[in-house]
Write an enzyme that holds these catalytic residues in place. Structure first.
Site, PDB file in Angstrom:
ATOM      1  N   GLY A  46      57.919  52.117  46.953  1.00  0.00           N
ATOM      2  CA  GLY A  46      57.133  51.445  47.985  1.00  0.00           C
ATOM      3  C   GLY A  46      55.661  51.627  47.682  1.00  0.00           C
ATOM      4  N   GLN A  51      46.530  51.657  49.105  1.00  0.00           N
ATOM      5  CA  GLN A  51      46.723  52.506  47.927  1.00  0.00           C
ATOM      6  C   GLN A  51      46.196  51.857  46.648  1.00  0.00           C
ATOM      7  OE1 GLN A  51      51.080  53.254  48.885  1.00  0.00           O
ATOM      8  NE2 GLN A  51      50.498  55.209  47.981  1.00  0.00           N
ATOM      9  N   CYS A  99      54.808  60.251  47.396  1.00  0.00           N
ATOM     10  CA  CYS A  99      53.829  59.193  47.636  1.00  0.00           C
ATOM     11  C   CYS A  99      53.017  59.023  46.354  1.00  0.00           C
ATOM     12  CB  CYS A  99      52.915  59.586  48.794  1.00  0.00           C
ATOM     13  SG  CYS A  99      51.635  58.370  49.145  1.00  0.00           S
ATOM     14  N   LEU A 100      52.843  57.781  45.912  1.00  0.00           N
ATOM     15  CA  LEU A 100      52.110  57.557  44.654  1.00  0.00           C
ATOM     16  C   LEU A 100      50.652  58.018  44.745  1.00  0.00           C
ATOM     17  CD1 LEU A 100      53.546  54.063  43.603  1.00  0.00           C
ATOM     18  CD2 LEU A 100      54.087  56.295  42.598  1.00  0.00           C
ATOM     19  N   HIS A 141      57.054  54.861  56.036  1.00  0.00           N
ATOM     20  CA  HIS A 141      56.003  55.486  55.234  1.00  0.00           C
ATOM     21  C   HIS A 141      54.902  54.468  54.886  1.00  0.00           C
ATOM     22  CE1 HIS A 141      54.765  58.329  51.821  1.00  0.00           C
ATOM     23  NE2 HIS A 141      54.112  57.220  51.531  1.00  0.00           N
ATOM     24  N   GLU A 142      55.312  53.284  54.427  1.00  0.00           N
ATOM     25  CA  GLU A 142      54.336  52.273  53.991  1.00  0.00           C
ATOM     26  C   GLU A 142      53.561  51.692  55.174  1.00  0.00           C
ATOM     27  OE1 GLU A 142      53.766  52.484  51.017  1.00  0.00           O
ATOM     28  OE2 GLU A 142      55.656  53.361  50.359  1.00  0.00           O
ATOM     29  N   HIS A 145      50.781  53.866  56.174  1.00  0.00           N
ATOM     30  CA  HIS A 145      49.612  53.725  55.292  1.00  0.00           C
ATOM     31  C   HIS A 145      48.636  52.670  55.828  1.00  0.00           C
ATOM     32  CE1 HIS A 145      49.891  56.150  51.701  1.00  0.00           C
ATOM     33  NE2 HIS A 145      51.139  55.820  51.476  1.00  0.00           N
TER      34      HIS A 145
HETATM   35 ZN   LIG Z   1      52.538  56.727  50.304  1.00  0.00          ZN
END
Ligand SMILES: [Zn+2]
Length: 181
Positions: A46, A51, A99-100, A141-142, A145
């Site tokens: 995701g 991000q 998380c990236l 999660h996304e 963000h």
């Molecule tokens: Zn994340």
């Protein structure tokens, strides 16, 4: 297609609130495509627009692990525009998340087990998605963000103390990259 640079913690853009997409322009479509590419390249499941430095309400979610994702095309990762959680189960689950924007950090996070998402697809069509388990977790999660909420905000204070060192390491890398790249 372009691989976009993933903004890492504590880049201040990760704390900003994203704006609703008013119109699905060529730029939005290109952003969605590049986000899919970037997510795939980074082996993420995701990714949210902030991000990659865009304060727009766009997320991409990888469908391979999305067995319960009820959307049309399950073979390609999909972009969701202006996604909203319209229903959430009381039943919650605790599972590990990464998380990236936080390389190497994995945390056990409590999330609703099932969610119903409303969003626009890349053609601007309103869609509803029922997700359960891992995909439900990815959506939550996304979407967080998009409001500047990060997974480290979801853990108890005591656990936060435990990851202080790891966070410092990630922050150090961020400072290094800003100075030398
Ligand atoms: Zn994340």
């Amino acid at each position: 297609m372009t691989i976009l640079e993933i903004k890492k913690y504590p880049n201040p853009i990760l704390r900003k609130k994203c704006k609703e997409v008013k119109e699905i322009t060529k730029e939005i479509k290109a952003l969605a495509r590049n986000m899919v590419e970037t997510m795939t390249e980074s082996e993420g499941i995701g990714l949210a627009a902030p991000q990659v430095g865009e304060l727009k309400r766009v997320i991409v979610v990888h469908p391979i692990r999305n067995r319960s994702l009820k959307a049309r095309d399950e073979t390609n990762p999909q972009a969701f525009i202006n996604p909203k959680i319209i229903r959430k189960s009381k039943e919650a689950e605790i599972d590990e998340e990464g998380c990236l924007s936080f390389p190497g950090l994995f945390l056990k996070i409590k999330r609703a087990k099932k969610v119903v998402i409303e969003a626009l697809n890349q053609e601007g069509k309103k869609i509803q998605i029922k997700a359960e388990g891992l995909p439900a977790r990815v959506f939550q999660h996304e979407i967080d963000h998009l409001d500047g909420i990060l997974f480290i905000d979801k853990i108890p204070f005591r656990q936060r103390l435990k990851i202080r060192k790891k966070l410092k390491e990630i922050a150090k890398q961020y400072v290094f990259n800003r100075l030398f790249n």
